[in-house]
Design an enzyme around this catalytic site. Structure first.
Site, PDB file in Angstrom:
ATOM      1  N   SER A  40       0.874  -1.182   0.000  1.00  0.00           N
ATOM      2  CA  SER A  40       0.000   0.000   0.000  1.00  0.00           C
ATOM      3  C   SER A  40       0.907   1.226   0.000  1.00  0.00           C
ATOM      4  O   SER A  40       1.172   1.828   1.016  1.00  0.00           O
ATOM      5  CB  SER A  40      -0.927  -0.011   1.217  1.00  0.00           C
ATOM      6  N   HIS A 144      -3.499  -6.152   2.679  1.00  0.00           N
ATOM      7  CA  HIS A 144      -2.558  -7.122   3.265  1.00  0.00           C
ATOM      8  C   HIS A 144      -3.232  -8.436   3.660  1.00  0.00           C
ATOM      9  O   HIS A 144      -2.588  -9.328   4.193  1.00  0.00           O
ATOM     10  CB  HIS A 144      -1.876  -6.541   4.504  1.00  0.00           C
ATOM     11  N   GLU A 153      -4.454  -2.120   9.474  1.00  0.00           N
ATOM     12  CA  GLU A 153      -3.743  -2.616  10.664  1.00  0.00           C
ATOM     13  C   GLU A 153      -4.450  -2.224  11.959  1.00  0.00           C
ATOM     14  O   GLU A 153      -4.839  -1.071  12.129  1.00  0.00           O
ATOM     15  CB  GLU A 153      -2.312  -2.042  10.705  1.00  0.00           C
ATOM     16  N   GLU A 193       1.746  -9.492   7.208  1.00  0.00           N
ATOM     17  CA  GLU A 193       2.717  -9.153   8.255  1.00  0.00           C
ATOM     18  C   GLU A 193       2.657 -10.123   9.433  1.00  0.00           C
ATOM     19  O   GLU A 193       3.140  -9.819  10.524  1.00  0.00           O
ATOM     20  CB  GLU A 193       2.507  -7.712   8.712  1.00  0.00           C
ATOM     21  N   ASP A 226      -3.881   1.618  11.504  1.00  0.00           N
ATOM     22  CA  ASP A 226      -3.411   2.153  10.228  1.00  0.00           C
ATOM     23  C   ASP A 226      -4.539   1.899   9.227  1.00  0.00           C
ATOM     24  O   ASP A 226      -4.781   0.758   8.832  1.00  0.00           O
ATOM     25  CB  ASP A 226      -2.108   1.479   9.763  1.00  0.00           C
ATOM     26  N   GLU A 267      -3.196   6.171  11.725  1.00  0.00           N
ATOM     27  CA  GLU A 267      -2.296   6.427  10.596  1.00  0.00           C
ATOM     28  C   GLU A 267      -3.095   6.501   9.293  1.00  0.00           C
ATOM     29  O   GLU A 267      -4.030   5.722   9.096  1.00  0.00           O
ATOM     30  CB  GLU A 267      -1.294   5.262  10.552  1.00  0.00           C
ATOM     31  N   ASP A 294       1.704   8.632   6.621  1.00  0.00           N
ATOM     32  CA  ASP A 294       2.577   7.599   6.042  1.00  0.00           C
ATOM     33  C   ASP A 294       2.584   7.784   4.520  1.00  0.00           C
ATOM     34  O   ASP A 294       3.505   8.400   3.966  1.00  0.00           O
ATOM     35  CB  ASP A 294       2.088   6.196   6.456  1.00  0.00           C
ATOM     36  N   LYS A 319      10.066   5.412   6.857  1.00  0.00           N
ATOM     37  CA  LYS A 319      10.435   4.167   6.183  1.00  0.00           C
ATOM     38  C   LYS A 319      11.571   4.478   5.213  1.00  0.00           C
ATOM     39  O   LYS A 319      11.359   5.201   4.238  1.00  0.00           O
ATOM     40  CB  LYS A 319       9.249   3.639   5.370  1.00  0.00           C
ATOM     41  N   SER A 346       9.291   2.454  10.724  1.00  0.00           N
ATOM     42  CA  SER A 346       8.471   1.316  10.301  1.00  0.00           C
ATOM     43  C   SER A 346       9.127   0.421   9.253  1.00  0.00           C
ATOM     44  O   SER A 346       9.890   0.882   8.412  1.00  0.00           O
ATOM     45  CB  SER A 346       7.144   1.848   9.756  1.00  0.00           C
ATOM     46  N   HIS A 347       8.764  -0.843   9.317  1.00  0.00           N
ATOM     47  CA  HIS A 347       9.091  -1.857   8.300  1.00  0.00           C
ATOM     48  C   HIS A 347       8.152  -1.684   7.100  1.00  0.00           C
ATOM     49  O   HIS A 347       7.342  -0.758   7.078  1.00  0.00           O
ATOM     50  CB  HIS A 347       8.894  -3.249   8.926  1.00  0.00           C
ATOM     51  N   ARG A 348       8.203  -2.634   6.134  1.00  0.00           N
ATOM     52  CA  ARG A 348       7.231  -2.695   5.042  1.00  0.00           C
ATOM     53  C   ARG A 348       6.513  -4.040   5.081  1.00  0.00           C
ATOM     54  O   ARG A 348       6.965  -4.959   5.761  1.00  0.00           O
ATOM     55  CB  ARG A 348       7.918  -2.529   3.678  1.00  0.00           C
ATOM     56  N   SER A 349       5.466  -4.155   4.291  1.00  0.00           N
ATOM     57  CA  SER A 349       4.708  -5.416   4.343  1.00  0.00           C
ATOM     58  C   SER A 349       5.469  -6.587   3.711  1.00  0.00           C
ATOM     59  O   SER A 349       5.233  -7.741   4.042  1.00  0.00           O
ATOM     60  CB  SER A 349       3.342  -5.248   3.703  1.00  0.00           C
ATOM     61  N   LYS A 370       7.401   0.174  14.439  1.00  0.00           N
ATOM     62  CA  LYS A 370       6.282  -0.636  13.948  1.00  0.00           C
ATOM     63  C   LYS A 370       6.854  -1.715  13.059  1.00  0.00           C
ATOM     64  O   LYS A 370       7.430  -1.422  12.020  1.00  0.00           O
ATOM     65  CB  LYS A 370       5.328   0.292  13.173  1.00  0.00           C
TER      66      LYS A 370
HETATM   67  P1  PGA Z   1       3.105  -1.323   2.988  1.00  0.00           P
HETATM   68  O1  PGA Z   1       2.179  -1.101   4.240  1.00  0.00           O
HETATM   69  O2  PGA Z   1       4.455  -1.678   3.437  1.00  0.00           O
HETATM   70  O3  PGA Z   1       2.412  -2.400   2.189  1.00  0.00           O
HETATM   71  O4  PGA Z   1       3.094  -0.009   2.231  1.00  0.00           O
HETATM   72  C1  PGA Z   1       2.640  -0.681   5.489  1.00  0.00           C
HETATM   73  C2  PGA Z   1       1.973   0.578   5.944  1.00  0.00           C
HETATM   74  O5  PGA Z   1       1.091   1.119   5.268  1.00  0.00           O
HETATM   75  O6  PGA Z   1       2.318   1.098   7.006  1.00  0.00           O
HETATM   76 ZN    ZN Z   2       0.752   2.850   6.742  1.00  0.00          ZN
END
Ligand code: PGA
Ligand code: ZN
Length: 393
Positions: A40, A144, A153, A193, A226, A267, A294, A319, A346-349, A370
């Site tokens: 996303s 996701h 999320e 995730e 989120d 978020e 984000d 990110k 933050s990580h990614r999916s 996150k």
């Molecule tokens: P993404 O989602 O890594 O698929 O973009 C994570 C988020 O939106 O925080």
């Molecule tokens: Zn997000």
């Protein structure tokens, strides 16, 4: 500093999709780094090159990287950015630039006998005083998860700055949630995730379930959302199950959620260009919840400044692969901190076993990390790295 060797290869990520991993060495030090990928995504994110194409580009620039001296991370990153010479890293690819930038950061730390978080703290002149809160994504929806909630999320956020204690609470919560899910639906299913999915199109039900779980572990924990609203946006409205909601209706939903649940943050409550929506929610709920950008801000200093000028958020997701280099990531985060915002790394999916973001969160003095649901190993290792750092400090 002159790099001795660099090897780039393609590895599978947590979704079994191809991504890049680099090995770099210098005077006996050897480091490995890899990059994640999002699903996303914000439309202002750095360009991602097909991994095969990135290998070809790398062959073209490899010689330059060996023959040059780089004394700082900024010098290294700026050199790659100048080689790319496009506004969104379309030429070399944000994924290629970032994997090299991560490798160089790790090599720099190793050659100075520093932990990565110490190197980052040193770059920004930050004295480490606290560890971030952990944001655990326990219930998944959106893009996701199949047949699940519209929001992406539902997170549990234990209110402790001890990552060890925090992870213990999260693991307790996961056990309870697993039992409840099995009881209710007869089977347990998972999202990208590692969090549970839930066959419902009512966004409130995710919060209700998490609230029940929370009462079984510790009532100080908070909940976060989120929404990832950009993917819900169709023809000027937000698609929530069968319903199409306008901005006002979404806002009233958030008002209800913020008064009915112990909500710490929301978020991406609106799509990435709905500045008015963000401004309204920040004004109306910002004293109570973190309104987090984000897809809106994409770890991009320009978008962050724009969001500040519009009063759109009071918190931001950071990110590294949204912007495509460690130096620019650090700049984006410190800018947000200058604006007085909360910062969540933050990580990614689509993730790898790289734990860099845990060090980044500590080095920056971020408020949160996150990293998804600890049931998936690519997510767990980041929380475990925080615990390792906690033991060092
Ligand atoms: P993404 O989602 O890594 O698929 O973009 C994570 C988020 O939106 O925080
Ligand atoms: Zn997000």
């Amino acid at each position: 500093m002159k790099i001795d060797d660099i090897t780039l290869k393609i590895i599978p990520d947590s979704r079994s999709e191809k991504t890049l991993e680099v090995e770099m060495s210098l005077e006996g030090h050897k480091v490995v780094a890899s990059v994640p990928s999002g699903k996303s995504k914000g439309s202002n994110e750095a360009f991602v090159l097909e991994p095969e194409e990135a290998l070809e580009k790398f062959t073209e620039i490899k010689f330059n990287l060996f023959t040059r001296q780089f004394s700082t991370l900024e010098e290294f990153d700026n050199y790659l950015i100048s080689l790319d010479n496009t506004p969104n890293k379309q030429n070399l690819g944000g994924n290629l630039i970032l994997v090299l930038s991560l490798g160089f950061t790790k090599l720099l730390a190793a050659s100075q006998n520093l932990e990565i978080y110490q190197l980052i703290a040193g770059i920004i002149g930050h004295k480490i005083q606290k560890l971030p809160l952990c944001f655990y994504n326990l219930i998944e929806g959106g893009v996701h998860a199949k047949n699940s909630l519209p929001f992406q999320e539902y997170l549990l956020v234990p209110q402790t700055v001890s990552p060890k204690f925090s992870l213990e609470l999260a693991q307790k919560a996961i056990k309870i949630l697993e039992g409840k899910k099995y009881q209710r639906y007869g089977k347990v299913t998972y999202g990208d995730e590692g969090g549970f999915t839930m066959p419902s199109d009512n966004p409130r039900e995710g919060l209700e379930l998490l609230q029940e779980v929370r009462s079984g572990i510790d009532t100080h924990s908070k909940l976060s959302l989120d929404v990832a609203a950009s993917v819900l946006f169709k023809d000027g409205k937000y698609q929530i199950g069968e319903k199409l909601l306008d901005e006002k209706e979404m806002l009233s939903l958030y008002h209800n959620f913020a008064s009915d649940f112990p909500l710490l943050s929301i978020e991406d409550p609106f799509q990435e260009d709905d500045w008015q929506g963000f401004e309204d929610i920040r004004r109306q709920l910002g004293s109570k919840v973190w309104v987090v950008g984000d897809d809106l801000t994409t770890t991009n200093p320009q978008r962050i400044t724009q969001a500040y000028q519009k009063g759109a958020v009071n918190a931001v997701i950071i990110k590294p692969n949204q912007i495509g280099s460690v130096t620019e990531t650090i700049k984006a985060a410190t800018l947000a901190q200058k604006y007085g915002w909360k910062v969540i790394v933050s990580h990614r999916s689509g993730e790898t076993m790289d734990t860099f973001i845990a060090d980044l969160a500590v080095g920056l003095g971020a408020d949160g990390l996150k990293s998804g649901c600890p049931l998936q190993k690519e997510r767990l290792v980041k929380y475990q790295r925080l615990i390792e750092i906690e033991e060092m400090l």
